[in-house]
Design a protein around this motif. Structure first.
Motif, mmCIF file in Angstrom:
data_model
loop_
_atom_site.group_PDB
_atom_site.id
_atom_site.type_symbol
_atom_site.label_atom_id
_atom_site.label_comp_id
_atom_site.label_asym_id
_atom_site.label_seq_id
_atom_site.Cartn_x
_atom_site.Cartn_y
_atom_site.Cartn_z
ATOM 1 N N ASP A 25 -18.355 -2.462 6.652
ATOM 2 C CA ASP A 25 -17.322 -2.152 5.648
ATOM 3 C C ASP A 25 -17.191 -3.293 4.644
ATOM 4 O O ASP A 25 -17.043 -3.055 3.444
ATOM 5 N N LYS A 26 -17.253 -4.533 5.129
ATOM 6 C CA LYS A 26 -17.175 -5.687 4.226
ATOM 7 C C LYS A 26 -18.365 -5.706 3.262
ATOM 8 O O LYS A 26 -18.201 -5.973 2.077
ATOM 9 N N ILE A 27 -19.544 -5.426 3.789
ATOM 10 C CA ILE A 27 -20.749 -5.439 2.954
ATOM 11 C C ILE A 27 -20.665 -4.346 1.891
ATOM 12 O O ILE A 27 -20.969 -4.579 0.716
ATOM 13 N N ARG A 28 -20.243 -3.149 2.291
ATOM 14 C CA ARG A 28 -20.121 -2.051 1.319
ATOM 15 C C ARG A 28 -19.075 -2.365 0.245
ATOM 16 O O ARG A 28 -19.302 -2.121 -0.936
ATOM 17 N N LEU A 29 -17.932 -2.898 0.649
ATOM 18 C CA LEU A 29 -16.889 -3.243 -0.317
ATOM 19 C C LEU A 29 -17.368 -4.337 -1.268
ATOM 20 O O LEU A 29 -17.178 -4.248 -2.487
ATOM 21 N N ALA A 30 -18.015 -5.366 -0.718
ATOM 22 C CA ALA A 30 -18.537 -6.444 -1.552
ATOM 23 C C ALA A 30 -19.606 -5.926 -2.515
ATOM 24 O O ALA A 30 -19.638 -6.321 -3.683
ATOM 25 N N ALA A 31 -20.461 -5.036 -2.034
ATOM 26 C CA ALA A 31 -21.508 -4.473 -2.896
ATOM 27 C C ALA A 31 -20.896 -3.682 -4.045
ATOM 28 O O ALA A 31 -21.388 -3.747 -5.187
ATOM 29 N N SER A 32 -19.834 -2.964 -3.766
ATOM 30 C CA SER A 32 -19.160 -2.199 -4.816
ATOM 31 C C SER A 32 -18.576 -3.123 -5.887
ATOM 32 O O SER A 32 -18.732 -2.879 -7.083
ATOM 33 N N TRP A 33 -17.910 -4.195 -5.455
ATOM 34 C CA TRP A 33 -17.354 -5.160 -6.405
ATOM 35 C C TRP A 33 -18.464 -5.844 -7.199
ATOM 36 O O TRP A 33 -18.322 -6.066 -8.407
ATOM 37 N N LEU A 34 -19.567 -6.185 -6.535
ATOM 38 C CA LEU A 34 -20.677 -6.842 -7.226
ATOM 39 C C LEU A 34 -21.302 -5.919 -8.263
ATOM 40 O O LEU A 34 -21.599 -6.332 -9.390
ATOM 41 N N PHE A 35 -21.488 -4.660 -7.881
ATOM 42 C CA PHE A 35 -22.026 -3.693 -8.835
ATOM 43 C C PHE A 35 -21.120 -3.595 -10.065
ATOM 44 O O PHE A 35 -21.601 -3.600 -11.203
ATOM 45 N N ASP A 36 -19.811 -3.511 -9.825
ATOM 46 C CA ASP A 36 -18.873 -3.427 -10.942
ATOM 47 C C ASP A 36 -18.942 -4.666 -11.837
ATOM 48 O O ASP A 36 -18.790 -4.573 -13.053
ATOM 49 N N SER A 37 -19.189 -5.837 -11.224
ATOM 50 C CA SER A 37 -19.269 -7.055 -12.032
ATOM 51 C C SER A 37 -20.494 -7.044 -12.947
ATOM 52 O O SER A 37 -20.464 -7.627 -14.021
ATOM 53 N N TYR A 38 -21.554 -6.380 -12.531
ATOM 54 C CA TYR A 38 -22.741 -6.271 -13.374
ATOM 55 C C TYR A 38 -22.631 -5.123 -14.377
ATOM 56 O O TYR A 38 -23.332 -5.111 -15.392
ATOM 57 N N ALA A 39 -21.768 -4.163 -14.104
ATOM 58 C CA ALA A 39 -21.711 -2.947 -14.915
ATOM 59 C C ALA A 39 -20.872 -3.085 -16.182
ATOM 60 O O ALA A 39 -20.967 -2.247 -17.065
ATOM 61 N N ASN A 40 -20.038 -4.117 -16.275
ATOM 62 C CA ASN A 40 -19.211 -4.232 -17.477
ATOM 63 C C ASN A 40 -19.658 -5.406 -18.343
ATOM 64 O O ASN A 40 -20.507 -6.192 -17.949
ATOM 65 N N THR A 41 -19.077 -5.507 -19.516
ATOM 66 C CA THR A 41 -19.514 -6.528 -20.478
ATOM 67 C C THR A 41 -18.511 -7.654 -20.668
ATOM 68 O O THR A 41 -18.755 -8.570 -21.440
ATOM 69 N N ASP A 42 -17.389 -7.605 -19.972
ATOM 70 C CA ASP A 42 -16.353 -8.628 -20.100
ATOM 71 C C ASP A 42 -16.692 -9.797 -19.156
ATOM 72 O O ASP A 42 -16.664 -9.656 -17.936
ATOM 73 N N ASP A 43 -17.025 -10.956 -19.737
ATOM 74 C CA ASP A 43 -17.451 -12.105 -18.934
ATOM 75 C C ASP A 43 -16.382 -12.588 -17.960
ATOM 76 O O ASP A 43 -16.686 -12.948 -16.825
ATOM 77 N N LEU A 44 -15.143 -12.600 -18.391
ATOM 78 C CA LEU A 44 -14.068 -13.047 -17.513
ATOM 79 C C LEU A 44 -13.913 -12.099 -16.329
ATOM 80 O O LEU A 44 -13.798 -12.535 -15.179
ATOM 81 N N LEU A 45 -13.926 -10.807 -16.594
ATOM 82 C CA LEU A 45 -13.826 -9.824 -15.514
ATOM 83 C C LEU A 45 -15.029 -9.925 -14.573
ATOM 84 O O LEU A 45 -14.883 -9.818 -13.351
ATOM 85 N N ASN A 46 -16.213 -10.162 -15.126
ATOM 86 C CA ASN A 46 -17.411 -10.354 -14.291
ATOM 87 C C ASN A 46 -17.206 -11.502 -13.319
ATOM 88 O O ASN A 46 -17.533 -11.402 -12.125
ATOM 89 N N PHE A 47 -16.676 -12.601 -13.819
ATOM 90 C CA PHE A 47 -16.442 -13.783 -12.987
ATOM 91 C C PHE A 47 -15.428 -13.488 -11.882
ATOM 92 O O PHE A 47 -15.628 -13.840 -10.724
ATOM 93 N N VAL A 48 -14.337 -12.847 -12.237
ATOM 94 C CA VAL A 48 -13.296 -12.526 -11.254
ATOM 95 C C VAL A 48 -13.851 -11.598 -10.179
ATOM 96 O O VAL A 48 -13.636 -11.814 -8.975
ATOM 97 N N GLN A 49 -14.589 -10.588 -10.581
ATOM 98 C CA GLN A 49 -15.155 -9.652 -9.605
ATOM 99 C C GLN A 49 -16.169 -10.340 -8.692
ATOM 100 O O GLN A 49 -16.197 -10.085 -7.487
ATOM 101 N N ALA A 50 -16.998 -11.214 -9.242
ATOM 102 C CA ALA A 50 -17.965 -11.946 -8.422
ATOM 103 C C ALA A 50 -17.256 -12.878 -7.438
ATOM 104 O O ALA A 50 -17.686 -13.047 -6.295
ATOM 105 N N THR A 51 -16.147 -13.460 -7.869
ATOM 106 C CA THR A 51 -15.359 -14.315 -6.984
ATOM 107 C C THR A 51 -14.747 -13.503 -5.848
ATOM 108 O O THR A 51 -14.696 -13.956 -4.698
ATOM 109 N N ILE A 52 -14.312 -12.306 -6.138
ATOM 110 C CA ILE A 52 -13.760 -11.427 -5.109
ATOM 111 C C ILE A 52 -14.834 -11.076 -4.086
ATOM 112 O O ILE A 52 -14.562 -10.987 -2.884
#
Length: 71
Positions: A25-52
């Motif tokens: 479950d942790k791996i799936r949740l982390a993968a979802s957040w990581l995918f979202d961090s690559y899918a958008n163009t906002d650098d700050l949001l990318n950083f926050v999502q990668a940190t999560i």
């Protein structure tokens, strides 16, 4: 190494990674957040999502119950 053997080894690694329900479950949740961090163009949001992602994978459950986003 033969392609079939490599593929079997890869699937064995996936099976081992997802055999523990809580860890999977942790791996799936982390993968979802990581995918979202690559899918958008906002650098700050990318950083926050990668940190999560790091917090999900490396965080400790004992501390999560005391200190977290819900408190």
């Amino acid at each position: 190494m033969e392609a079939k053997v490599k593929l079997n080894l890869l699937f064995t690694r996936f099976e081992n990674a997802f055999s523990d329900a809580k860890g999977a479950d942790k791996i799936r949740l982390a993968a979802s957040w990581l995918f979202d961090s690559y899918a958008n163009t906002d650098d700050l949001l990318n950083f926050v999502q990668a940190t999560i992602v790091l917090e999900i994978l490396l965080g400790e459950n004992e501390q999560d119950n005391v200190i977290g986003l819900s408190e």
